[in-house]
Design an enzyme around this catalytic site. Structure first.
Site, PDB file in Angstrom:
ATOM      1  N   ASN A  83       3.050  -6.286   8.315  1.00  0.00           N
ATOM      2  CA  ASN A  83       3.711  -6.826   7.123  1.00  0.00           C
ATOM      3  C   ASN A  83       4.779  -5.873   6.614  1.00  0.00           C
ATOM      4  O   ASN A  83       5.956  -6.139   6.707  1.00  0.00           O
ATOM      5  CB  ASN A  83       2.678  -7.114   6.031  1.00  0.00           C
ATOM      6  CG  ASN A  83       1.646  -8.142   6.460  1.00  0.00           C
ATOM      7  OD1 ASN A  83       1.940  -9.009   7.276  1.00  0.00           O
ATOM      8  ND2 ASN A  83       0.440  -8.036   5.941  1.00  0.00           N
ATOM      9  N   GLY A 123       4.270  -2.006  -1.860  1.00  0.00           N
ATOM     10  CA  GLY A 123       4.303  -1.055  -2.963  1.00  0.00           C
ATOM     11  C   GLY A 123       3.317   0.077  -2.801  1.00  0.00           C
ATOM     12  O   GLY A 123       3.170   0.909  -3.706  1.00  0.00           O
ATOM     13  N   ASN A 126      -8.992  -9.189   0.865  1.00  0.00           N
ATOM     14  CA  ASN A 126     -10.401  -9.498   0.653  1.00  0.00           C
ATOM     15  C   ASN A 126     -11.209  -8.282   0.229  1.00  0.00           C
ATOM     16  O   ASN A 126     -12.077  -8.387  -0.637  1.00  0.00           O
ATOM     17  CB  ASN A 126     -10.989 -10.094   1.938  1.00  0.00           C
ATOM     18  CG  ASN A 126     -10.393 -11.448   2.268  1.00  0.00           C
ATOM     19  OD1 ASN A 126     -10.612 -12.415   1.577  1.00  0.00           O
ATOM     20  ND2 ASN A 126      -9.605 -11.501   3.339  1.00  0.00           N
ATOM     21  N   VAL A 127     -10.955  -7.132   0.846  1.00  0.00           N
ATOM     22  CA  VAL A 127     -11.732  -5.943   0.488  1.00  0.00           C
ATOM     23  C   VAL A 127     -11.410  -5.480  -0.928  1.00  0.00           C
ATOM     24  O   VAL A 127     -12.333  -5.217  -1.712  1.00  0.00           O
ATOM     25  CB  VAL A 127     -11.523  -4.822   1.526  1.00  0.00           C
ATOM     26  CG1 VAL A 127     -12.225  -3.546   1.076  1.00  0.00           C
ATOM     27  CG2 VAL A 127     -12.040  -5.250   2.896  1.00  0.00           C
ATOM     28  N   GLU A 164       0.659  -4.330  -8.936  1.00  0.00           N
ATOM     29  CA  GLU A 164       1.685  -5.289  -8.488  1.00  0.00           C
ATOM     30  C   GLU A 164       1.282  -6.733  -8.740  1.00  0.00           C
ATOM     31  O   GLU A 164       2.104  -7.549  -9.136  1.00  0.00           O
ATOM     32  CB  GLU A 164       1.927  -5.139  -6.983  1.00  0.00           C
ATOM     33  CG  GLU A 164       2.625  -3.886  -6.589  1.00  0.00           C
ATOM     34  CD  GLU A 164       2.788  -3.813  -5.080  1.00  0.00           C
ATOM     35  OE1 GLU A 164       3.745  -3.173  -4.648  1.00  0.00           O
ATOM     36  OE2 GLU A 164       1.975  -4.402  -4.340  1.00  0.00           O
ATOM     37  N   VAL A 207      -3.541  -5.970  -2.137  1.00  0.00           N
ATOM     38  CA  VAL A 207      -3.956  -7.365  -2.001  1.00  0.00           C
ATOM     39  C   VAL A 207      -4.898  -7.506  -0.812  1.00  0.00           C
ATOM     40  O   VAL A 207      -4.704  -6.881   0.223  1.00  0.00           O
ATOM     41  CB  VAL A 207      -2.730  -8.278  -1.791  1.00  0.00           C
ATOM     42  CG1 VAL A 207      -3.149  -9.737  -1.689  1.00  0.00           C
ATOM     43  CG2 VAL A 207      -1.736  -8.095  -2.938  1.00  0.00           C
TER      44      VAL A 207
END
Length: 500
Positions: A382, A386, A270-271, A292, A268
């Site tokens: 964070n 996964g 922006n890149v 995911e 997940v």
């Protein structure tokens, strides 16, 4: 009474979230729905936080152990953390309030591979779950639950918990019904192969069956998911996306990939979203995703006819694209399958799919070890999420990142990673705006020049100096100078820049 609650037994249990929160007690182990800001309960977390505050005001303790699918939102993790109502958290988080409490040592956090989390709950690794709180889009006449914008660990939480609270959210599109594919993995020792051989295979039901007798409350809500906008693509993101596409083209030239055979997994952010934007103008067709989360870029690929099917466990959409999904869920469900986390992240299925995995990182060292979770070895960001599930089992595993952060104070390529989540044995390709380092088939010392080549130019001389010092070590399989291996990190801590 909402028309979304069609079962009479459960309709009789509708109550306010404050009343439902009375079923949650100090010390409870609570499983909540939610995955990357989608499908988390919208009302109960605030009510539980208020209950905790009332207890604290009277001088009494109140905190729960919180289990989810992945990250949630400020109105879930955030409000509970602000109320000091979380004792223990797993398997992933991204809220700044709870992150600060974790790093201050005030909240216990266990960072767990997402594919492991549901099984560990089922097997009682944490003790029995007291209560499951799950958001759905509707309840059928039979009492079956229609998942909302994500499935995550809901199935296992509902099966394992002593009691269940259901939130029925009318913001979620009714046309999500039919998108989910719910399959129960048999408990040990009765495991059987998961019968998925193609990305779009459906092997279960579009609903979750539950024990109606465990339901103690039903709460009605009408609130959106936490849908975070993606940043506009900058030049660095475009360069990284271009380098990733160059890598894919290289795989085609080597005969390991075809233009109509690309199966992707994407982390997940922006890149990764920029990478998907780059695929729009590429030669690749019939793209598939076994991953995911469904992101904005995947919807764009579907709209353009470039992606035929995507399998995931949840959405991670911007507000604009979340509204689009709500309007057009009936069309998108022809191309999308949402699955339990144990299925979306199953090592068995990932290995069978032969996919190319792409995830973000905090830093990589010169030998190809990857840190995805900690700044300076101690401060959690964070979690591993996964990324380990896919990195270890993908056909090709890649990591993408800008070469520097905080201006140029932090280098993404360092002499020795301060925390290692993915070892040199699993990471195959590292990509920055300066190119890609293909580490396959290389001994540790042979990887060094490729890794330095994708570092920011200002850091390359410092990395080369380190290699020169390490080369004087008596042992040369993986040369290190332990006296200076963490100088980059010490400089950052003491002087505000890894350059010192």
């Amino acid at each position: 009474m909402s028309s979304r609650i069609s079962n009479a037994q459960l309709a009789a249990k509708v109550m306010s979230s404050d009343d439902a929160a009375q079923f949650v007690n100090h010390g409870d182990k609570v499983g909540m729905s939610g995955f990357t800001g989608a499908a988390y309960p919208k009302a109960l977390p605030t009510s539980i936080a208020n209950r905790a505050t009332q207890f604290h005001d009277r001088g009494n303790p109140f905190a729960i152990d919180l289990f989810t699918g992945a990250s949630t939102a400020p109105d879930c993790d955030g409000v509970l953390a602000e109320a000091n109502a979380i004792n223990y958290r797993m398997p992933y988080q991204s809220d700044p309030v709870i992150r600060n409490r974790i790093n201050a040592g005030e909240t216990k956090y266990q960072d767990i591979h997402l594919s492991h989390s549901a099984m560990q709950v089922e097997q009682g690794f944490f003790g029995q779950l007291d209560i499951a709180i799950v958001e759905v889009t509707r309840i059928t006449e039979e009492g079956h639950l229609i998942p909302s914008s994500g499935v995550g660990n809901n199935l296992e939480f509902l099966d394992s918990a002593k009691q269940v609270i259901i939130e029925v959210n009318s913001w979620q599109s009714l046309e999500l019904e039919g998108m989910a594919d719910i399959y129960r993995v048999p408990l040990l020792p009765n495991r059987t192969p998961i019968p998925i051989t193609k990305v779009g295979d459906r092997i279960g039901t579009p609903y979750i069956e539950i024990d109606l007798e465990k339901v103690v409350a039903v709460v009605e809500t009408d609130a959106p998911d936490r849908n975070s906008p993606f940043k506009p693509f900058d030049e660095v993101s475009r360069q990284i996306a271009g380098n990733f596409l160059d890598f894919l083209e290289g795989e085609v030239s080597a005969g390991r990939l075809t233009y109509d055979g690309y199966i992707m997994q994407s982390g997940v952010g922006n890149v990764p979203n920029a990478v998907m934007a780059g695929l729009l103008d590429s030669k690749f067709e019939n793209i598939q995703a076994y991953t995911e989360v469904v992101q904005d870029g995947m919807l764009d690929l579907i709209d353009a006819g470039k992606m035929t099917v995507a399998s995931a466990t949840s959405f991670a959409l911007s507000p604009e694209y979340a509204e689009k999904m709500n309007r057009e869920a009936a069309r998108y469900r022809k191309h999308l399958v949402t699955r339990p986390l144990q299925i979306s992240n199953s090592p068995e299925v990932i290995r069978r799919m032969g996919l190319i995995a792409s995830n973000g990182m905090i830093e990589a060292d010169i030998y190809g070890n990857i840190n995805s979770t900690h700044v300076g070895g101690s401060r959690i960001m964070n979690g591993i999420g996964g990324s380990g599930d896919f990195t270890r089992n993908a056909f090709v595993s890649s990591f993408i990142s800008p070469s520097v952060a905080k201006g140029d104070a932090i280098s993404a390529v360092v002499p020795f990673a301060s925390h290692i989540d993915h070892t040199e044995h699993d990471a195959m390709v590292v990509i920055t705006e300066y190119g890609y380092a293909d580490l396959r088939g290389l001994s540790p010392r042979d990887r060094v020049s490729k890794m330095i080549a994708v570092a920011h130019p200002e850091y390359r001389p410092l990395l080369e100096e380190y290699v020169e010092r390490a080369s004087k070590n008596a042992f040369q399989h993986t040369p290190h100078d332990l006296k200076t291996a963490f100088d980059f990190h010490i400089n950052l801590q003491e002087k505000g820049s890894m350059k010192g």
